[in-house]
Design a protein around this motif. Structure first.
Motif, PDB file in Angstrom:
ATOM      1  N   TYR A  95      -3.247  -1.638   9.421  1.00 46.24           N
ATOM      2  CA  TYR A  95      -1.980  -0.911   9.553  1.00 46.24           C
ATOM      3  C   TYR A  95      -1.392  -1.106  10.948  1.00 46.24           C
ATOM      4  O   TYR A  95      -0.196  -1.423  11.092  1.00 46.24           O
ATOM      5  CB  TYR A  95      -2.211   0.575   9.277  1.00 46.24           C
ATOM      6  CG  TYR A  95      -1.152   1.491   9.851  1.00 46.24           C
ATOM      7  CD1 TYR A  95       0.173   1.413   9.420  1.00 46.24           C
ATOM      8  CD2 TYR A  95      -1.476   2.437  10.832  1.00 46.24           C
ATOM      9  CE1 TYR A  95       1.154   2.255   9.953  1.00 46.24           C
ATOM     10  CE2 TYR A  95      -0.512   3.273  11.356  1.00 46.24           C
ATOM     11  CZ  TYR A  95       0.801   3.178  10.929  1.00 46.24           C
ATOM     12  OH  TYR A  95       1.757   3.993  11.454  1.00 46.24           O
ATOM     13  N   ASP A 120       6.138  -2.260   4.497  1.00 41.54           N
ATOM     14  CA  ASP A 120       5.614  -1.709   3.240  1.00 41.54           C
ATOM     15  C   ASP A 120       4.105  -1.916   3.158  1.00 41.54           C
ATOM     16  O   ASP A 120       3.360  -1.010   2.749  1.00 41.54           O
ATOM     17  CB  ASP A 120       6.303  -2.363   2.038  1.00 41.54           C
ATOM     18  CG  ASP A 120       7.697  -1.815   1.795  1.00 41.54           C
ATOM     19  OD1 ASP A 120       8.019  -0.746   2.362  1.00 41.54           O
ATOM     20  OD2 ASP A 120       8.472  -2.455   1.051  1.00 41.54           O
ATOM     21  N   GLN A 121       3.645  -3.107   3.542  1.00 39.60           N
ATOM     22  CA  GLN A 121       2.208  -3.374   3.541  1.00 39.60           C
ATOM     23  C   GLN A 121       1.492  -2.517   4.577  1.00 39.60           C
ATOM     24  O   GLN A 121       0.392  -2.002   4.334  1.00 39.60           O
ATOM     25  CB  GLN A 121       1.949  -4.854   3.809  1.00 39.60           C
ATOM     26  CG  GLN A 121       2.298  -5.765   2.649  1.00 39.60           C
ATOM     27  CD  GLN A 121       1.492  -5.435   1.400  1.00 39.60           C
ATOM     28  OE1 GLN A 121       0.290  -5.218   1.458  1.00 39.60           O
ATOM     29  NE2 GLN A 121       2.170  -5.384   0.267  1.00 39.60           N
ATOM     30  N   THR A 124       1.204   0.904   3.281  1.00 37.74           N
ATOM     31  CA  THR A 124       0.214   0.928   2.204  1.00 37.74           C
ATOM     32  C   THR A 124      -1.193   1.036   2.778  1.00 37.74           C
ATOM     33  O   THR A 124      -2.022   1.828   2.309  1.00 37.74           O
ATOM     34  CB  THR A 124       0.324  -0.330   1.325  1.00 37.74           C
ATOM     35  OG1 THR A 124       1.638  -0.400   0.757  1.00 37.74           O
ATOM     36  CG2 THR A 124      -0.694  -0.292   0.187  1.00 37.74           C
ATOM     37  N   TYR A 128      -3.956   4.042   2.427  1.00 38.03           N
ATOM     38  CA  TYR A 128      -5.354   3.830   2.061  1.00 38.03           C
ATOM     39  C   TYR A 128      -6.289   4.423   3.120  1.00 38.03           C
ATOM     40  O   TYR A 128      -7.303   5.058   2.784  1.00 38.03           O
ATOM     41  CB  TYR A 128      -5.652   2.333   1.911  1.00 38.03           C
ATOM     42  CG  TYR A 128      -4.965   1.676   0.730  1.00 38.03           C
ATOM     43  CD1 TYR A 128      -4.509   2.409  -0.349  1.00 38.03           C
ATOM     44  CD2 TYR A 128      -4.765   0.285   0.704  1.00 38.03           C
ATOM     45  CE1 TYR A 128      -3.880   1.802  -1.431  1.00 38.03           C
ATOM     46  CE2 TYR A 128      -4.143  -0.331  -0.374  1.00 38.03           C
ATOM     47  CZ  TYR A 128      -3.695   0.434  -1.432  1.00 38.03           C
ATOM     48  OH  TYR A 128      -3.070  -0.174  -2.499  1.00 38.03           O
ATOM     49  N   LEU A 193       6.965   4.832   1.145  1.00 36.34           N
ATOM     50  CA  LEU A 193       6.803   3.833   0.084  1.00 36.34           C
ATOM     51  C   LEU A 193       7.540   4.226  -1.190  1.00 36.34           C
ATOM     52  O   LEU A 193       7.576   3.451  -2.151  1.00 36.34           O
ATOM     53  CB  LEU A 193       5.316   3.645  -0.220  1.00 36.34           C
ATOM     54  CG  LEU A 193       4.481   2.993   0.890  1.00 36.34           C
ATOM     55  CD1 LEU A 193       2.994   3.149   0.596  1.00 36.34           C
ATOM     56  CD2 LEU A 193       4.844   1.520   1.047  1.00 36.34           C
ATOM     57  N   TRP A 195       6.577   6.323  -3.300  1.00 37.66           N
ATOM     58  CA  TRP A 195       5.615   6.518  -4.381  1.00 37.66           C
ATOM     59  C   TRP A 195       5.615   7.969  -4.842  1.00 37.66           C
ATOM     60  O   TRP A 195       5.371   8.243  -6.010  1.00 37.66           O
ATOM     61  CB  TRP A 195       4.214   6.115  -3.931  1.00 37.66           C
ATOM     62  CG  TRP A 195       4.034   4.637  -3.761  1.00 37.66           C
ATOM     63  CD1 TRP A 195       4.994   3.675  -3.908  1.00 37.66           C
ATOM     64  CD2 TRP A 195       2.834   3.955  -3.415  1.00 37.66           C
ATOM     65  NE1 TRP A 195       4.468   2.438  -3.667  1.00 37.66           N
ATOM     66  CE2 TRP A 195       3.126   2.563  -3.362  1.00 37.66           C
ATOM     67  CE3 TRP A 195       1.533   4.356  -3.139  1.00 37.66           C
ATOM     68  CZ2 TRP A 195       2.180   1.601  -3.046  1.00 37.66           C
ATOM     69  CZ3 TRP A 195       0.583   3.399  -2.812  1.00 37.66           C
ATOM     70  CH2 TRP A 195       0.901   2.043  -2.780  1.00 37.66           C
TER      71      TRP A 195
END
Length: 222
Positions: A95, A120-121, A124, A128, A193, A195
């Motif tokens: 990150y 975005d990655q 993500t 995590y 994100l 989500w």
């Protein structure tokens, strides 16, 4: 009290938490205010402080990868708790690295077309990492004492409950606090994100809570 506050804001960690508290407060007020002009000003404050705080964690990947290396050299694969910690610090390191790649773009110095997919990655991996941190805290609360028995020197590491000497474990209160903090911060990458959109008021309010909880530990140390 003034001297204590001075030491707090003059420490890197304390100053970062102070900026974070102002940022999330501005975010909540901007979302609640009926004045569009004030909302624009507060949103600018929020974005500028968010950028400023990135400088504090620019080299965060070094500590993350050092922790990962220490786990690999010790018992990262020897227990469930070790595996969770290894996954957490790996994700945190990735990150930080990915976020660092977009710093010049965020500063307005050098715009790149791949900013959005890279961020975005990055978010993500942040999601995590926080998820593994929460899972690790819960695991440590439930099974930590049995995993933190001292192990004999040598290639074969055996855990014998009658002979082993307990290793100093993290207090339950600290684990619970960390679970709450990481659980609150989980809403940030989920929102970024898209989500699980919860809105600026909810995200900002949980940021205030997590900031105050972590700031009090720093306050106690300075």
């Amino acid at each position: 009290m003034i001297q204590k506050f001075s030491r707090f804001v003059n420490s890197g960690a304390g100053l970062e938490k102070t900026l974070r508290l102002i940022q999330c407060t501005a975010q909540v007020v901007a979302a609640l205010t009926v004045s569009s002009a004030l909302a624009v000003q507060l949103t600018t404050v929020k974005l500028q402080l968010a950028l400023a705080r990135r400088y504090f964690r620019f080299f965060g990947f070094i500590d993350s990868f050092q922790r990962m290396s220490a786990l690999l050299g010790r018992d990262g694969f020897g227990s469930v708790g070790g595996l969770i910690e290894l996954a957490k610090w790996t994700c945190f390191g990735l990150y930080f690295v990915l976020e660092d790649l977009t710093t010049l773009h965020a500063m307005g110095v050098y715009a790149v077309s791949w900013h959005d997919p890279v961020m975005d990655q990055a978010n993500t991996f942040w999601l995590y990492a926080l998820s593994f941190s929460v899972a690790g805290g819960i695991w440590a609360l439930l099974f930590g004492p049995s995993e933190q028995l001292a192990k004999k020197d040598g290639e074969k590491k055996k855990v014998e409950s009658k002979k082993a000497v307990p290793v100093k474990a993290t207090p339950s209160s600290a684990l619970i606090q960390q679970i709450v903090v990481d659980g609150c911060d989980l809403l940030i990458p989920l929102e970024l994100l898209n989500w699980m959109p919860t809105g600026d008021v909810v995200v900002g309010s949980t940021m205030v809570l997590s900031t105050l909880l972590t700031a009090q530990n720093i306050w106690a140390r300075v």
